[in-house]
Motif scaffolding. Structure first.
Motif, PDB file in Angstrom:
ATOM      1  N   ARG A  17     -15.848   0.033  14.813  1.00  0.00           N
ATOM      2  CA  ARG A  17     -16.262   1.408  14.520  1.00  0.00           C
ATOM      3  C   ARG A  17     -15.162   2.420  14.822  1.00  0.00           C
ATOM      4  NH1 ARG A  17     -22.613   2.223  16.318  1.00  0.00           N
ATOM      5  NH2 ARG A  17     -23.466   0.464  15.123  1.00  0.00           N
ATOM      6  N   GLY A  18     -13.952   1.931  15.016  1.00  0.00           N
ATOM      7  CA  GLY A  18     -12.837   2.814  15.317  1.00  0.00           C
ATOM      8  C   GLY A  18     -12.447   3.664  14.125  1.00  0.00           C
ATOM      9  N   PRO A  19     -11.497   4.578  14.306  1.00  0.00           N
ATOM     10  CA  PRO A  19     -11.084   5.475  13.219  1.00  0.00           C
ATOM     11  C   PRO A  19     -10.213   4.769  12.188  1.00  0.00           C
ATOM     12  CG  PRO A  19      -9.749   5.861  15.163  1.00  0.00           C
ATOM     13  CD  PRO A  19     -10.798   4.863  15.573  1.00  0.00           C
ATOM     14  N   LEU A  20     -10.301   5.222  10.954  1.00  0.00           N
ATOM     15  CA  LEU A  20      -9.445   4.709   9.893  1.00  0.00           C
ATOM     16  C   LEU A  20      -8.006   5.178  10.106  1.00  0.00           C
ATOM     17  CD1 LEU A  20     -11.710   5.528   6.823  1.00  0.00           C
ATOM     18  CD2 LEU A  20     -11.228   3.248   7.663  1.00  0.00           C
ATOM     19  N   ASP A  21      -7.070   4.456   9.519  1.00  0.00           N
ATOM     20  CA  ASP A  21      -5.681   4.913   9.537  1.00  0.00           C
ATOM     21  C   ASP A  21      -5.524   5.999   8.463  1.00  0.00           C
ATOM     22  OD1 ASP A  21      -2.837   4.410  10.548  1.00  0.00           O
ATOM     23  OD2 ASP A  21      -2.592   4.267   8.381  1.00  0.00           O
ATOM     24  N   SER A  83     -14.335  -1.169   4.451  1.00  0.00           N
ATOM     25  CA  SER A  83     -13.638  -0.768   5.685  1.00  0.00           C
ATOM     26  C   SER A  83     -14.580  -0.709   6.883  1.00  0.00           C
ATOM     27  CB  SER A  83     -12.966   0.592   5.484  1.00  0.00           C
ATOM     28  OG  SER A  83     -13.918   1.646   5.491  1.00  0.00           O
ATOM     29  N   LYS A  84     -15.893  -0.564   6.640  1.00  0.00           N
ATOM     30  CA  LYS A  84     -16.877  -0.499   7.729  1.00  0.00           C
ATOM     31  C   LYS A  84     -17.288  -1.883   8.215  1.00  0.00           C
ATOM     32  CE  LYS A  84     -19.009   2.729   8.952  1.00  0.00           C
ATOM     33  NZ  LYS A  84     -18.868   3.584  10.151  1.00  0.00           N
ATOM     34  N   SER A 399      -7.236  -1.714  10.351  1.00  0.00           N
ATOM     35  CA  SER A 399      -6.682  -0.539  11.053  1.00  0.00           C
ATOM     36  C   SER A 399      -7.690   0.057  12.033  1.00  0.00           C
ATOM     37  CB  SER A 399      -6.245   0.523  10.046  1.00  0.00           C
ATOM     38  OG  SER A 399      -7.357   1.224   9.497  1.00  0.00           O
ATOM     39  N   ARG A 400      -8.985  -0.115  11.755  1.00  0.00           N
ATOM     40  CA  ARG A 400     -10.007   0.409  12.662  1.00  0.00           C
ATOM     41  C   ARG A 400      -9.927  -0.238  14.036  1.00  0.00           C
ATOM     42  NH1 ARG A 400     -14.346   3.354  10.700  1.00  0.00           N
ATOM     43  NH2 ARG A 400     -14.635   3.443   8.430  1.00  0.00           N
ATOM     44  N   GLN A 401      -9.466  -1.489  14.078  1.00  0.00           N
ATOM     45  CA  GLN A 401      -9.484  -2.235  15.328  1.00  0.00           C
ATOM     46  C   GLN A 401      -8.137  -2.224  16.049  1.00  0.00           C
ATOM     47  OE1 GLN A 401     -11.596  -5.915  15.439  1.00  0.00           O
ATOM     48  NE2 GLN A 401     -12.799  -5.473  13.608  1.00  0.00           N
TER      49      GLN A 401
END
Length: 408
Positions: A17-21, A83-84, A399-401
């Motif tokens: 659930r981290g932010p996208l690049d 991406s989710k 990229s989220r991770q």
């Protein structure tokens, strides 16, 4: 329904659930938007005069643009959804994905397949698409999933061979030089390349090889296998060029397009006229002359020629810079990926994208012979665009991770 608190999630779920690049996402959206604008400009005349006998545009000049716009919107939504998803899911789905895509490639040769311009590449099941677009991603996923465990396999105790027998000595030698671990990948790759060759789909073969080779190289496969493989491919190409009348004629038209202006040299000649007409600053957006029934495939494989004509050298260079930034950022994400699977997956997708851009621009400018490779995010093709955006979604999922560096 009560929303799950962050403290109730596992570490993997929190990372997913981290932010996208944002730099990578911004470059993709910018290239997609520019590609849609250039497609509208390049396809306007072809759609208005209904030049393609296989497509009935009804004289609507926005036919190709509106079709591509629908796929672009659907692709962006699909990109966000992919991406989710925790990209570790794709590790387990890599085998079914590969098997399914190969099955679809085989279906092309059944009555469900459709031919166009002498090639049988499309599958018609209510809507048309090229299964080769799916197999390119499936090969990368499968190779990345298997090769991400390579270090653990190397650390395992080596197999004991009976050196008293010829089979045992040969097996031990093959294992020592790294041949045994390559055999499964080679068999799968050769079977896929055979199916693409029978279509025929030369550009698909090149892109599948580029993605697979990138993953193999990044996983640590010994370098001499790439040298040997490159030599074998070069020898095969030389044989085809010198022994096949069709390829010989095509090479001659590439080296000297002016010698066959009514045949194979016509498209490249018109492309070079379009590029030269653009000059430094271009003729202006929408003011191309070559798109008016002079340059074939002006909204598809040769859309970059229209870019050069309308935007000039400066505009074309800016677009190349955007692609370069996207590719460099992709490799940066691969270097900082949380695990080996994510890193290998990005390397394969990113290298495949880079190869497609380089080969397309090389063909359009005459630096390389015509291969039929489209320009990502620019060339017309709904399936290709959606698959490209789905691949971007996979990279964004990785990229989220990526763990952000701690501030000192």
């Amino acid at each position: 329904m009560r929303k799950t608190a962050k403290r109730d999630l596992t570490i993997e779920q929190q990372l997913a659930r981290g932010p996208l690049d944002l730099p990578y996402l911004a470059l993709v959206l910018l290239l997609t938007a520019i590609g849609l604008v250039m497609l509208l400009s390049a396809s306007y005349a072809s759609a208005y005069y209904n030049l393609d006998p296989s497509v009935d545009t009804g004289g609507n000049p926005y036919y190709y643009f509106l079709g591509q716009l629908k796929f672009a919107v659907a692709g962006v939504v699909g990109m966000y959804i992919v991406s989710k998803i925790d990209y570790q899911w794709w590790r387990g789905l890599s085998v079914p994905a590969l098997a399914g895509s190969i099955f679809l490639l085989i279906l092309v040769f059944t009555p469900l397949g459709r031919s166009s311009n002498g090639a049988r590449r499309w599958l018609d099941i209510g809507f048309s698409f090229q299964p080769s677009e799916l197999v390119k991603v499936a090969v990368i996923l499968f190779f990345a999933a298997r090769l991400s465990k390579r270090k653990d396999q190397i650390k395992a105790p080596p197999k004991k061979w009976n050196r008293r027998t010829l089979r045992g000595r040969m097996g031990e030698f093959a294992e020592n030089i790294g041949l045994l671990e390559l055999i499964p990948y080679g068999v799968i790759l050769l079977f896929i390349l055979f199916l693409l060759y029978k279509q025929p789909h030369m550009s698909g073969m090149i892109l599948v090889c580029s993605g697979a080779a990138a993953v193999l190289f990044a996983s640590g496969i010994r370098l001499y296998w790439f040298v040997g493989g490159g030599a074998a491919v070069g020898a095969a190409l030389l044989f085809l060029i010198t022994q096949t009348e069709y390829m010989t004629a095509r090479m001659q038209s590439w080296l000297n397009p002016g010698s066959d202006l009514r045949g194979d040299g016509y498209q490249l000649w018109q492309s070079q006229i379009a590029i030269g007409s653009g000059g430094l600053l271009g003729t202006g957006l929408g003011n191309s002359r070559q798109k008016y029934m002079f340059l074939p495939e002006e909204h598809n494989d040769f859309v970059f020629a229209i870019v050069c004509e309308e935007l000039g050298l400066i505009g074309a260079c800016l677009i190349i810079i955007l692609f370069a930034l996207l590719i460099v950022r992709g490799y940066w994400l691969a270097l900082h990926a949380r695990d080996r699977f994510g890193s290998l997956m990005i390397v394969g997708i990113n290298t495949q994208l880079a190869a497609q851009v380089i080969l397309n621009i090389g063909v359009v400018t005459g630096a390389l012979p015509t291969t039929g490779i489209s320009l990502p995010f620019f060339s017309y093709g709904g399936t290709a665009l959606m698959v490209q955006l789905a691949e971007v979604g996979l990279i964004l999922a990785v990229s989220r991770q990526i763990v952000a560096p701690k501030e000192e």
